[in-house]
Scaffold this motif. Sequence first.
Motif, PDB file in Angstrom:
ATOM      1  N   SER A  25       0.836  -1.194   0.000  1.00  0.00           N
ATOM      2  CA  SER A  25       0.000   0.000   0.000  1.00  0.00           C
ATOM      3  C   SER A  25       0.869   1.242   0.000  1.00  0.00           C
ATOM      4  CB  SER A  25      -0.956  -0.012   1.194  1.00  0.00           C
ATOM      5  OG  SER A  25      -0.246  -0.192   2.396  1.00  0.00           O
ATOM      6  N   GLY A  26       0.281   2.356  -0.406  1.00  0.00           N
ATOM      7  CA  GLY A  26       0.995   3.622  -0.463  1.00  0.00           C
ATOM      8  C   GLY A  26       0.961   4.205  -1.866  1.00  0.00           C
ATOM      9  N   VAL A  27       1.518   5.390  -1.997  1.00  0.00           N
ATOM     10  CA  VAL A  27       1.399   6.133  -3.242  1.00  0.00           C
ATOM     11  C   VAL A  27       2.246   5.591  -4.387  1.00  0.00           C
ATOM     12  CG1 VAL A  27       0.671   8.251  -2.096  1.00  0.00           C
ATOM     13  CG2 VAL A  27       3.116   7.842  -2.501  1.00  0.00           C
ATOM     14  N   CYS A  28       3.267   4.791  -4.102  1.00  0.00           N
ATOM     15  CA  CYS A  28       4.165   4.346  -5.177  1.00  0.00           C
ATOM     16  C   CYS A  28       3.985   2.874  -5.550  1.00  0.00           C
ATOM     17  CB  CYS A  28       5.611   4.618  -4.784  1.00  0.00           C
ATOM     18  SG  CYS A  28       6.173   3.603  -3.410  1.00  0.00           S
ATOM     19  N   ILE A  29       2.867   2.268  -5.194  1.00  0.00           N
ATOM     20  CA  ILE A  29       2.738   0.823  -5.391  1.00  0.00           C
ATOM     21  C   ILE A  29       2.798   0.398  -6.849  1.00  0.00           C
ATOM     22  CG2 ILE A  29       1.555   0.451  -3.208  1.00  0.00           C
ATOM     23  CD1 ILE A  29      -1.079   0.262  -4.718  1.00  0.00           C
ATOM     24  N   ALA A  30       2.228   1.174  -7.745  1.00  0.00           N
ATOM     25  CA  ALA A  30       2.283   0.819  -9.169  1.00  0.00           C
ATOM     26  C   ALA A  30       3.713   0.892  -9.682  1.00  0.00           C
ATOM     27  CB  ALA A  30       1.372   1.718  -9.992  1.00  0.00           C
ATOM     28  N   ASP A  31       4.481   1.872  -9.207  1.00  0.00           N
ATOM     29  CA  ASP A  31       5.890   1.995  -9.606  1.00  0.00           C
ATOM     30  C   ASP A  31       6.721   0.830  -9.074  1.00  0.00           C
ATOM     31  OD1 ASP A  31       5.399   4.427 -10.943  1.00  0.00           O
ATOM     32  OD2 ASP A  31       5.651   5.548  -9.071  1.00  0.00           O
ATOM     33  N   VAL A  32       6.447   0.414  -7.841  1.00  0.00           N
ATOM     34  CA  VAL A  32       7.153  -0.739  -7.263  1.00  0.00           C
ATOM     35  C   VAL A  32       6.837  -1.983  -8.075  1.00  0.00           C
ATOM     36  CG1 VAL A  32       7.289  -2.275  -5.259  1.00  0.00           C
ATOM     37  CG2 VAL A  32       7.323   0.205  -4.931  1.00  0.00           C
ATOM     38  N   MET A  33       5.565  -2.213  -8.364  1.00  0.00           N
ATOM     39  CA  MET A  33       5.182  -3.406  -9.115  1.00  0.00           C
ATOM     40  C   MET A  33       5.700  -3.374 -10.547  1.00  0.00           C
ATOM     41  SD  MET A  33       3.838  -5.557  -7.099  1.00  0.00           S
ATOM     42  CE  MET A  33       3.103  -6.737  -8.249  1.00  0.00           C
ATOM     43  N   ALA A  34       5.900  -2.176 -11.113  1.00  0.00           N
ATOM     44  CA  ALA A  34       6.443  -2.074 -12.468  1.00  0.00           C
ATOM     45  C   ALA A  34       7.855  -2.628 -12.546  1.00  0.00           C
ATOM     46  CB  ALA A  34       6.415  -0.620 -12.934  1.00  0.00           C
ATOM     47  N   LYS A  35       8.558  -2.626 -11.434  1.00  0.00           N
ATOM     48  CA  LYS A  35       9.909  -3.189 -11.399  1.00  0.00           C
ATOM     49  C   LYS A  35       9.876  -4.720 -11.381  1.00  0.00           C
ATOM     50  CE  LYS A  35      12.965  -0.614  -8.908  1.00  0.00           C
ATOM     51  NZ  LYS A  35      13.780  -0.224  -9.990  1.00  0.00           N
ATOM     52  N   LEU A  36       8.713  -5.304 -11.048  1.00  0.00           N
ATOM     53  CA  LEU A  36       8.589  -6.751 -10.879  1.00  0.00           C
ATOM     54  C   LEU A  36       7.700  -7.421 -11.916  1.00  0.00           C
ATOM     55  CD1 LEU A  36       7.911  -6.676  -7.038  1.00  0.00           C
ATOM     56  CD2 LEU A  36      10.100  -7.145  -8.155  1.00  0.00           C
ATOM     57  N   CYS A  37       6.824  -6.651 -12.557  1.00  0.00           N
ATOM     58  CA  CYS A  37       5.732  -7.216 -13.345  1.00  0.00           C
ATOM     59  C   CYS A  37       5.543  -6.429 -14.632  1.00  0.00           C
ATOM     60  CB  CYS A  37       4.467  -7.162 -12.490  1.00  0.00           C
ATOM     61  SG  CYS A  37       2.974  -7.731 -13.276  1.00  0.00           S
ATOM     62  N   GLY A  38       5.265  -7.113 -15.726  1.00  0.00           N
ATOM     63  CA  GLY A  38       5.058  -6.463 -17.013  1.00  0.00           C
ATOM     64  C   GLY A  38       3.666  -5.913 -17.238  1.00  0.00           C
ATOM     65  N   VAL A  39       2.730  -6.183 -16.353  1.00  0.00           N
ATOM     66  CA  VAL A  39       1.358  -5.696 -16.502  1.00  0.00           C
ATOM     67  C   VAL A  39       1.272  -4.264 -15.966  1.00  0.00           C
ATOM     68  CG1 VAL A  39      -1.038  -6.045 -15.751  1.00  0.00           C
ATOM     69  CG2 VAL A  39       0.387  -8.007 -16.329  1.00  0.00           C
ATOM     70  N   ASP A  40       0.561  -3.405 -16.659  1.00  0.00           N
ATOM     71  CA  ASP A  40       0.374  -2.023 -16.237  1.00  0.00           C
ATOM     72  C   ASP A  40      -0.607  -1.986 -15.068  1.00  0.00           C
ATOM     73  OD1 ASP A  40       0.002   0.697 -15.930  1.00  0.00           O
ATOM     74  OD2 ASP A  40      -0.661   1.046 -17.996  1.00  0.00           O
ATOM     75  N   LEU A  41      -0.089  -1.716 -13.875  1.00  0.00           N
ATOM     76  CA  LEU A  41      -0.918  -1.686 -12.678  1.00  0.00           C
ATOM     77  C   LEU A  41      -1.166  -0.262 -12.183  1.00  0.00           C
ATOM     78  CD1 LEU A  41       0.603  -4.750 -10.763  1.00  0.00           C
ATOM     79  CD2 LEU A  41      -1.417  -4.688 -12.233  1.00  0.00           C
ATOM     80  N   ARG A  42      -0.964   0.713 -13.073  1.00  0.00           N
ATOM     81  CA  ARG A  42      -1.293   2.093 -12.711  1.00  0.00           C
ATOM     82  C   ARG A  42      -2.807   2.225 -12.612  1.00  0.00           C
ATOM     83  NH1 ARG A  42       1.665   5.146 -17.354  1.00  0.00           N
ATOM     84  NH2 ARG A  42       0.834   3.292 -18.367  1.00  0.00           N
ATOM     85  N   LEU A  43      -3.257   3.136 -11.772  1.00  0.00           N
ATOM     86  CA  LEU A  43      -4.683   3.287 -11.483  1.00  0.00           C
ATOM     87  C   LEU A  43      -5.526   3.476 -12.744  1.00  0.00           C
ATOM     88  CD1 LEU A  43      -6.814   3.376  -9.275  1.00  0.00           C
ATOM     89  CD2 LEU A  43      -6.411   5.830  -9.084  1.00  0.00           C
ATOM     90  N   LYS A  44      -5.024   4.211 -13.738  1.00  0.00           N
ATOM     91  CA  LYS A  44      -5.839   4.445 -14.936  1.00  0.00           C
ATOM     92  C   LYS A  44      -6.061   3.164 -15.741  1.00  0.00           C
ATOM     93  CE  LYS A  44      -2.014   5.965 -17.826  1.00  0.00           C
ATOM     94  NZ  LYS A  44      -1.416   7.049 -18.560  1.00  0.00           N
ATOM     95  N   ALA A  45      -5.166   2.182 -15.615  1.00  0.00           N
ATOM     96  CA  ALA A  45      -5.313   0.912 -16.335  1.00  0.00           C
ATOM     97  C   ALA A  45      -5.815  -0.216 -15.437  1.00  0.00           C
ATOM     98  CB  ALA A  45      -3.976   0.508 -16.954  1.00  0.00           C
ATOM     99  N   PHE A  46      -5.598  -0.080 -14.127  1.00  0.00           N
ATOM    100  CA  PHE A  46      -5.874  -1.150 -13.167  1.00  0.00           C
ATOM    101  C   PHE A  46      -6.571  -0.521 -11.967  1.00  0.00           C
ATOM    102  CE2 PHE A  46      -4.418  -4.307  -9.915  1.00  0.00           C
ATOM    103  CZ  PHE A  46      -4.872  -5.456 -10.519  1.00  0.00           C
ATOM    104  N   GLY A  47      -7.821  -0.141 -12.165  1.00  0.00           N
ATOM    105  CA  GLY A  47      -8.567   0.590 -11.145  1.00  0.00           C
ATOM    106  C   GLY A  47      -8.994  -0.272  -9.964  1.00  0.00           C
TER     107      GLY A  47
END
Length: 191
Positions: free
Chosen positions: A118-140
């Motif tokens: 949890s927290g404001v940078c979770i999509a950025d952290v997961m981007a280092k580990l996973c190829g799926v776009d988990l940013r809020l606009k794509a993964f609400g």
Amino acid sequence: MSSLNTEHPIAPAPVHVSSMAQCVLTDLTDLPRVGFRGMQSAEYLQGRGFVLPDTPNRAVTQADGSHVARLSQTEYLILGSVLDSGERIADEEARWELDHSANYLLPRQDSHAWLQLSGVCIADVMAKLCGVDLRLKAFGAGAVAQTSAARINVIVVNVGGDSQPAFQILFDRASLDYFKGAVLDAMAEFG
């Protein structure tokens, strides 16, 4: 500034993330979780008082703080709430009665580890580990991804929103130390 809770096992308690926190990693592996699969699983779970997602790869947060993730047309993953230490879900698993024509119980306590990021940078952290776009606009909020992260199969459930981003991540329990280390390594860049 970052906050980190990596103790295992945890005493289940509400997880609160301040808007200042970059990332918080919480091990929820000791909370109850269970799956159900079968043609009548939806009717069974609705009869037990659960609100279900309309389509696969979606999740719904229940009034008690638990979550129901729909993994396929006939498979559901039920995640316990930190608010009641997962008691409702543990009770559901204990009450289940085998009905071969309706649904099958899929125990997940021993097979799946469970982390919350949890927290404001979770999509950025997961981007280092996973190829799926988990940013809020794509993964609400309410989205579910069944994918690979850090070279292992994971289920990522977006249980947060704009004001309190949170992913719950489930994966093979034998990989807990490895995956937790990979997430911590990815988090290091953010504080």
